[in-house]
Every structure is written in C-alpha cells, then in structure tokens.
Write a protein that holds these residues in place. Sequence first.
Motif, mmCIF file in Angstrom:
data_model
loop_
_atom_site.group_PDB
_atom_site.id
_atom_site.type_symbol
_atom_site.label_atom_id
_atom_site.label_comp_id
_atom_site.label_asym_id
_atom_site.label_seq_id
_atom_site.Cartn_x
_atom_site.Cartn_y
_atom_site.Cartn_z
ATOM 1 N N SER A 170 12.259 10.156 1.657
ATOM 2 C CA SER A 170 12.175 10.648 0.281
ATOM 3 C C SER A 170 10.930 10.140 -0.431
ATOM 4 N N MET A 171 10.431 8.966 -0.043
ATOM 5 C CA MET A 171 9.219 8.444 -0.680
ATOM 6 C C MET A 171 7.995 9.291 -0.338
ATOM 7 N N LEU A 172 8.067 10.040 0.742
ATOM 8 C CA LEU A 172 6.959 10.927 1.101
ATOM 9 C C LEU A 172 6.786 12.038 0.062
ATOM 10 N N PHE A 173 7.819 12.246 -0.766
ATOM 11 C CA PHE A 173 7.776 13.295 -1.791
ATOM 12 C C PHE A 173 7.712 12.708 -3.194
ATOM 13 N N PHE A 174 7.469 11.418 -3.289
ATOM 14 C CA PHE A 174 7.512 10.747 -4.582
ATOM 15 C C PHE A 174 6.458 11.320 -5.531
ATOM 16 N N GLU A 175 6.906 11.752 -6.690
ATOM 17 C CA GLU A 175 6.045 12.369 -7.706
ATOM 18 C C GLU A 175 5.218 13.525 -7.136
ATOM 19 N N ALA A 176 5.784 14.208 -6.168
ATOM 20 C CA ALA A 176 5.083 15.331 -5.537
ATOM 21 C C ALA A 176 6.001 16.539 -5.402
ATOM 22 N N VAL A 177 7.010 16.615 -6.268
ATOM 23 C CA VAL A 177 7.982 17.706 -6.238
ATOM 24 C C VAL A 177 8.036 18.371 -7.609
ATOM 25 N N GLY A 178 7.987 19.686 -7.625
ATOM 26 C CA GLY A 178 8.182 20.431 -8.857
ATOM 27 C C GLY A 178 9.641 20.818 -9.019
ATOM 28 N N TYR A 179 10.025 21.187 -10.234
ATOM 29 C CA TYR A 179 11.406 21.583 -10.526
ATOM 30 C C TYR A 179 11.387 22.883 -11.326
ATOM 31 N N HIS A 180 12.247 23.808 -10.913
ATOM 32 C CA HIS A 180 12.330 25.107 -11.591
ATOM 33 C C HIS A 180 13.769 25.366 -12.014
ATOM 34 N N THR A 181 13.974 25.646 -13.285
ATOM 35 C CA THR A 181 15.310 25.881 -13.823
ATOM 36 C C THR A 181 15.881 27.200 -13.314
ATOM 37 N N TYR A 182 17.150 27.182 -12.992
ATOM 38 C CA TYR A 182 17.823 28.365 -12.446
ATOM 39 C C TYR A 182 17.864 29.484 -13.476
ATOM 40 N N GLU A 183 17.503 30.699 -13.042
ATOM 41 C CA GLU A 183 17.499 31.861 -13.918
ATOM 42 C C GLU A 183 18.380 32.985 -13.389
ATOM 43 N N GLY A 184 19.208 32.702 -12.396
ATOM 44 C CA GLY A 184 19.987 33.740 -11.735
ATOM 45 C C GLY A 184 19.331 34.115 -10.418
ATOM 46 N N VAL A 185 19.912 35.072 -9.700
ATOM 47 C CA VAL A 185 19.337 35.537 -8.441
ATOM 48 C C VAL A 185 17.900 35.975 -8.684
ATOM 49 N N SER A 186 16.997 35.513 -7.839
ATOM 50 C CA SER A 186 15.558 35.727 -8.075
ATOM 51 C C SER A 186 15.131 37.134 -7.690
ATOM 52 N N ASP A 187 15.583 38.138 -8.471
ATOM 53 C CA ASP A 187 15.204 39.516 -8.187
ATOM 54 C C ASP A 187 14.458 40.162 -9.353
ATOM 55 N N ASP A 188 13.942 39.332 -10.253
ATOM 56 C CA ASP A 188 13.204 39.817 -11.415
ATOM 57 C C ASP A 188 11.770 39.306 -11.335
ATOM 58 N N ALA A 189 10.816 40.229 -11.232
ATOM 59 C CA ALA A 189 9.413 39.841 -11.088
ATOM 60 C C ALA A 189 8.911 39.052 -12.286
ATOM 61 N N ASP A 190 9.589 39.152 -13.414
ATOM 62 C CA ASP A 190 9.179 38.376 -14.595
ATOM 63 C C ASP A 190 9.273 36.877 -14.353
ATOM 64 N N GLU A 191 10.063 36.468 -13.348
ATOM 65 C CA GLU A 191 10.231 35.048 -13.063
ATOM 66 C C GLU A 191 9.036 34.474 -12.301
ATOM 67 N N CYS A 192 8.232 35.328 -11.703
ATOM 68 C CA CYS A 192 7.135 34.868 -10.837
ATOM 69 C C CYS A 192 6.214 33.842 -11.505
ATOM 70 N N PRO A 193 5.711 34.106 -12.718
ATOM 71 C CA PRO A 193 4.807 33.114 -13.323
ATOM 72 C C PRO A 193 5.467 31.755 -13.543
ATOM 73 N N ARG A 194 6.740 31.744 -13.872
ATOM 74 C CA ARG A 194 7.441 30.475 -14.107
ATOM 75 C C ARG A 194 7.670 29.730 -12.804
ATOM 76 N N LEU A 195 7.976 30.452 -11.749
ATOM 77 C CA LEU A 195 8.105 29.818 -10.429
ATOM 78 C C LEU A 195 6.788 29.182 -10.010
#
Length: 254
Positions: free
Chosen positions: A136-161
């Motif tokens: 897990s230390m190999l990923f320390f401060e090197a992980v992004g987080y994205h809030t759940y918005e539902g099933v990812s079938d809306d292209a509007d989510e792309c910029p946020r991802l």
Amino acid sequence: MPDSSLDFPPPTTMSDEERAVRVDLAACYRLAEQQRMSKVIWNHITARVPGPDEHILINRFGLRYDEVTASNLLKIDLDGNTVDGSDDTVMMAGYVIHSAVHRARPDVNCVMHTHSRGGLGVASLEEGLLPLSQESMLFFEAVGYHTYEGVSDDADECPRLAAALGQHDHLLLRNHGLITVGRSVGEAFWRMLLLEMACQHQMDVLATGRPYVLPPREVCLKARQQSEDVWPPGLHEWPALKRRLDRDCPDYKS
C-alpha cells in the motif's frame, strides 16, 4: 469442440506493433480472470493502438475474460464507434470510463478497471487506502478519488473522471472499484495487482478490530520512491506472467 459463436472474423490489416499490443491486452484479460479480477462479461481493459489514429482496443461485449484473444478484440475510436468493420455494440460504461482517461492522458497506453473484492471494500471506506503494508505504501499520496455518480454511462462524467485521476496512475472510484493506468499493458496490470493486494490486506486488518500501525509519512514516501526508482512496475513481472499463460492457455495469442 470449439464454440462457433466465438468465430469472429480476424482484422483484415494489422501492423506488427498493433499485433503486439493485441497479444498483451488479451494476456491481461486472461490474467485478470486468473486473479479473480473479472466480472464474467462486465468491466473493461483497454489499450491504445499504436499510430496517429486515436483508436483503442476493448473486449467484445458478451465474452468472458477467458475467451478474449488477440484477434477478437474490438477496435474503436474515442467516440465509441467501431472502426474495424464490426457491427458490435460498444458498452457505454466502458466507453465513458476509458475514453475519459485516454483523451486526458496521451501518455497512457492502457487503462484497467475492476470491481474486485478488496478494491470495492476500500473504495467504500471514508478513509480510502491506508499505508498499512509495503504494497500500500507504493501508492502513498499517488491515488486519486472520484465520487460515485451512478453507472458510468453518461459522457458528461468524463471530465470529472479525468480530473480525479489527474497525473496519478491509480484511481479509487468511490463505492465502485479501481482504475489503474500504464505506459504499457504490463505496467497497468502490475499496478492493479499490487493495488488489489493492498486493498485486500487493508480489509483483512480492519476486520480484526484490533489497533493498527501507520508508518510515518517520510517512511511511506521513501518506500514509494524506492519502488519507482528501482522496480518499474511490470518491467520484470510481465514477461514472467506471460510465460505462465504461454504454458497454460496459449490460445490467448490467436
């Protein structure tokens, strides 16, 4: 007897470079199946096709990961259209997640997304990934987080991802799963294997209900830097993993 439903016409033209990427991507699907990181026919791993065109390779919807081969991968553009003459339908969720990353990160050649057990567990925790193990230390401060918005079938989510991933190579999709990226297929796979290992370990530790120890920040940063400098992800592991496939299921190259 071979399953005739899997007899897809092979690509009519293909460079040696594309052929090599197809073989690696098919290997990645088979290894994900072996490591229990598949979901029957769902989820996706994509790889950029070498060359000037913005094309990527993706699994055909309906195939299990252990049925994917170099020749039956589907070639699409970043708008989700097939470009190899196939009339296959591209899964919108796969297109949204993967096109978002491939558009935003031209340095990335492979994107891997999983709903694995450990990853789903940690993605549901408020604190996210903790530096509880060397992995897990190999990923320390090197992980992004994205809030759940539902099933990812809306292209509007792309910029946020894309913004959540940023310049990281790892992304936790809250309440959803994991994404890793790599300059090669082998790099993306090895990152995912270690990330899932770290997540499983964290869930095991938390399940004990016992107090746990977190190393100092400087130690975590040192461990991550050591890994990045000395052991580039997948460089040595990927050939070893492919040798196992060559022995156990060589049809992935077909």
